[in-house]
Design an enzyme around this catalytic site. Structure first.
Site, PDB file in Angstrom:
ATOM      1  N   ASP A  47       0.845  -1.195   0.000  1.00 10.14           N
ATOM      2  CA  ASP A  47       0.000   0.000   0.000  1.00 10.14           C
ATOM      3  C   ASP A  47       0.878   1.242   0.000  1.00 10.14           C
ATOM      4  OD1 ASP A  47      -2.967   1.050   0.745  1.00 10.14           O
ATOM      5  OD2 ASP A  47      -1.459   2.263   1.768  1.00 10.14           O
ATOM      6  N   TYR A  52       3.381   9.881  -0.703  1.00  7.65           N
ATOM      7  CA  TYR A  52       4.473   9.302   0.092  1.00  7.65           C
ATOM      8  C   TYR A  52       5.820   9.507  -0.597  1.00  7.65           C
ATOM      9  CZ  TYR A  52       0.625   6.651   2.374  1.00  7.65           C
ATOM     10  OH  TYR A  52      -0.543   6.283   3.012  1.00  7.65           O
ATOM     11  N   LYS A  77      -2.575   5.988  -4.481  1.00  7.05           N
ATOM     12  CA  LYS A  77      -3.667   6.930  -4.190  1.00  7.05           C
ATOM     13  C   LYS A  77      -3.460   8.287  -4.862  1.00  7.05           C
ATOM     14  CE  LYS A  77      -3.583   4.778   0.396  1.00  7.05           C
ATOM     15  NZ  LYS A  77      -2.190   4.674   0.850  1.00  7.05           N
ATOM     16  N   HIS A 110      -7.376   9.725  -2.044  1.00  8.89           N
ATOM     17  CA  HIS A 110      -6.701   9.651  -0.738  1.00  8.89           C
ATOM     18  C   HIS A 110      -7.514  10.299   0.400  1.00  8.89           C
ATOM     19  CE1 HIS A 110      -2.355   9.279   0.950  1.00  8.89           C
ATOM     20  NE2 HIS A 110      -3.232   9.114   1.918  1.00  8.89           N
TER      21      HIS A 110
HETATM   22  P1  NAD Z   1       0.917   1.558  11.896  1.00 10.18           P
HETATM   23  O1  NAD Z   1      -0.228   1.525  12.829  1.00 10.18           O
HETATM   24  O2  NAD Z   1       1.150   0.456  10.949  1.00 10.18           O
HETATM   25  O3  NAD Z   1       2.171   1.802  12.819  1.00 10.18           O
HETATM   26  C1  NAD Z   1       3.452   1.844  12.311  1.00 10.18           C
HETATM   27  C2  NAD Z   1       4.403   1.976  13.473  1.00 10.18           C
HETATM   28  O4  NAD Z   1       4.278   0.831  14.315  1.00 10.18           O
HETATM   29  C3  NAD Z   1       5.821   1.992  12.951  1.00 10.18           C
HETATM   30  O5  NAD Z   1       6.366   3.227  13.311  1.00 10.18           O
HETATM   31  C4  NAD Z   1       6.532   0.870  13.643  1.00 10.18           C
HETATM   32  O6  NAD Z   1       7.632   1.350  14.345  1.00 10.18           O
HETATM   33  C5  NAD Z   1       5.551   0.323  14.637  1.00 10.18           C
HETATM   34  N1  NAD Z   1       5.514  -1.149  14.527  1.00 10.18           N
HETATM   35  C6  NAD Z   1       5.256  -1.897  13.423  1.00 10.18           C
HETATM   36  N2  NAD Z   1       5.295  -3.199  13.693  1.00 10.18           N
HETATM   37  C7  NAD Z   1       5.610  -3.305  15.006  1.00 10.18           C
HETATM   38  C8  NAD Z   1       5.797  -4.403  15.868  1.00 10.18           C
HETATM   39  N3  NAD Z   1       5.671  -5.660  15.454  1.00 10.18           N
HETATM   40  N4  NAD Z   1       6.106  -4.136  17.178  1.00 10.18           N
HETATM   41  C9  NAD Z   1       6.212  -2.882  17.615  1.00 10.18           C
HETATM   42  N5  NAD Z   1       6.042  -1.797  16.842  1.00 10.18           N
HETATM   43  C10 NAD Z   1       5.743  -2.003  15.544  1.00 10.18           C
HETATM   44  O7  NAD Z   1       0.804   2.964  11.124  1.00 10.18           O
HETATM   45  P2  NAD Z   1       0.892   3.438   9.621  1.00 10.18           P
HETATM   46  O8  NAD Z   1       2.165   3.095   8.975  1.00 10.18           O
HETATM   47  O9  NAD Z   1       0.547   4.880   9.665  1.00 10.18           O
HETATM   48  O10 NAD Z   1      -0.304   2.660   8.920  1.00 10.18           O
HETATM   49  C11 NAD Z   1      -0.098   1.531   8.090  1.00 10.18           C
HETATM   50  C12 NAD Z   1      -0.270   1.902   6.637  1.00 10.18           C
HETATM   51  O11 NAD Z   1      -1.547   2.480   6.406  1.00 10.18           O
HETATM   52  C13 NAD Z   1       0.685   2.991   6.146  1.00 10.18           C
HETATM   53  O12 NAD Z   1       1.998   2.547   5.997  1.00 10.18           O
HETATM   54  C14 NAD Z   1       0.003   3.408   4.885  1.00 10.18           C
HETATM   55  O13 NAD Z   1       0.225   2.471   3.855  1.00 10.18           O
HETATM   56  C15 NAD Z   1      -1.450   3.403   5.327  1.00 10.18           C
HETATM   57  N6  NAD Z   1      -1.917   4.750   5.767  1.00 10.18           N
HETATM   58  C16 NAD Z   1      -2.901   5.357   5.053  1.00 10.18           C
HETATM   59  C17 NAD Z   1      -3.357   6.602   5.414  1.00 10.18           C
HETATM   60  C18 NAD Z   1      -4.448   7.245   4.614  1.00 10.18           C
HETATM   61  O14 NAD Z   1      -4.735   8.432   4.832  1.00 10.18           O
HETATM   62  N7  NAD Z   1      -5.070   6.537   3.715  1.00 10.18           N
HETATM   63  C19 NAD Z   1      -2.823   7.268   6.516  1.00 10.18           C
HETATM   64  C20 NAD Z   1      -1.818   6.626   7.244  1.00 10.18           C
HETATM   65  C21 NAD Z   1      -1.384   5.362   6.878  1.00 10.18           C
END
Ligand code: NAD
Length: 277
Positions: A47, A52, A77, A110
């Protein structure tokens, strides 16, 4: 390496791997390595988004992986400032070019960006992109119920997904009920709370983790999967990529699901959709 990730069927008949890998905030210079690692450990669903700035790195990693295109599921997106008709077509072409692909599996608006009032027009452009075969499925992200109602009533085309902030502390009951009623899949972004909310320290998560010999992150991912959400947690670290994918050998009980769901509190960790224009 093959990991048996379940697939869900979208309202247009295409399927989506329920667990994938997100690349928000993955540095463009590091993306090729990070996505390359994710593919090596078994992820097949990536994704990304134009904003990004790392679509080229995603494309380079996909290309270098040698994995059959048919096995991959790639989402990108449309950013807010490219909403419209011609601007959306151009933005889509740019994304495809950076990704080095002939088609994406899923293309999303988005954010609704209601202050600009171009999301219905953009949605019609996405419909044409889908008809051209260059996006298999189309959907939206961060859309609220009134905006979805307007899209559907003005175009008759129901999005395949709505990608929204969702985790045990912010479950969006209104949006998820609307989605269920209209056959829209929920993709949960920030599934782990983006590290901004201490989900992993919540006793109910820790207790379930202990009971199953799993980590708190694995329990939260499992909660999403059993709730029916599509998720793509992000981590730059290979060991965490492996950990987040290793969630198919245990099941949370109804009681565990319910106690984790009781973490719901009012509030998001990120921006309100109407404020991102
Ligand atoms: P997330 O909830 O996946 O959190 C990511 C954080 O969690 C990272 O900083 C990492 O350090 C930590 N983490 C990951 N795995 C871990 C583990 N096993 N143990 C401990 N910590 C851990 O947040 P995200 O990246 O914001 O969301 C996931 C995806 O969603 C994004 O990468 C993106 O592709 C999407 N996204 C979309 C939007 C949107 O507006 N559509 C906004 C934000 C994110």
């Amino acid at each position: 390496m093959t990991v048996p990730v379940p697939t869900l069927t979208l309202n247009d008949g295409h399927t989506i791997p329920q667990l994938g890998f997100g690349v928000f905030k993955v540095d463009p210079d590091e993306t090729r390595r990070v996505v390359g690692d994710a593919l090596k450990v078994g992820y097949r669903h990536i994704d990304t988004a134009a904003i990004y700035g790392n679509e080229a790195g995603v494309g380079a990693a996909l290309d270098a992986s040698g994995i059959d295109r048919a096995e991959l599921f790639v989402t990108t997106k449309l950013w807010n400032d490219r909403q419209g008709t011609e601007s959306a077509f151009e933005a889509f072409d740019e994304s495809l070019e950076k990704l080095g692909l002939d088609y994406v599996d899923l293309y999303l608006i988005h954010w609704p960006a209601p202050a600009n009032d171009r999301y219905v027009q953009s949605w019609k452009a996405l419909e044409q992109i889908r008809e051209s075969g260059r996006a298999r499925s189309i959907g939206v992200s961060n859309f609220l119920e009134p905006q979805l109602e307007r899209l559907i009533s003005e175009t008759g085309v129901v999005p395949a997904v709505n990608q929204i902030e969702l985790h045990p502390a912010h479950q969006q009951p209104g949006e998820t009920a609307f989605a269920r009623a209209h056959g829209i899949r929920i993709e949960a972004w920030g599934p782990l709370g983006q590290g901004k909310y201490p989900l992993f320290e919540e006793p109910v998560v820790a207790v379930a983790a202990e009971a199953h010999g799993k980590t708190p992150a694995q329990v939260v991912i499992r909660w999403h999967l059993q709730t029916g959400n599509v998720v793509f947690p992000k981590s730059n670290r290979r060991e965490r990529m492996v950990e987040n994918l290793d969630v198919f050998d245990f099941e949370l009980s109804h009681t565990e699901l319910a106690t984790i769901s009781s973490l719901e509190r009012v509030g998001r960790v990120s921006a309100h959709p109407n404020d991102v224009n």
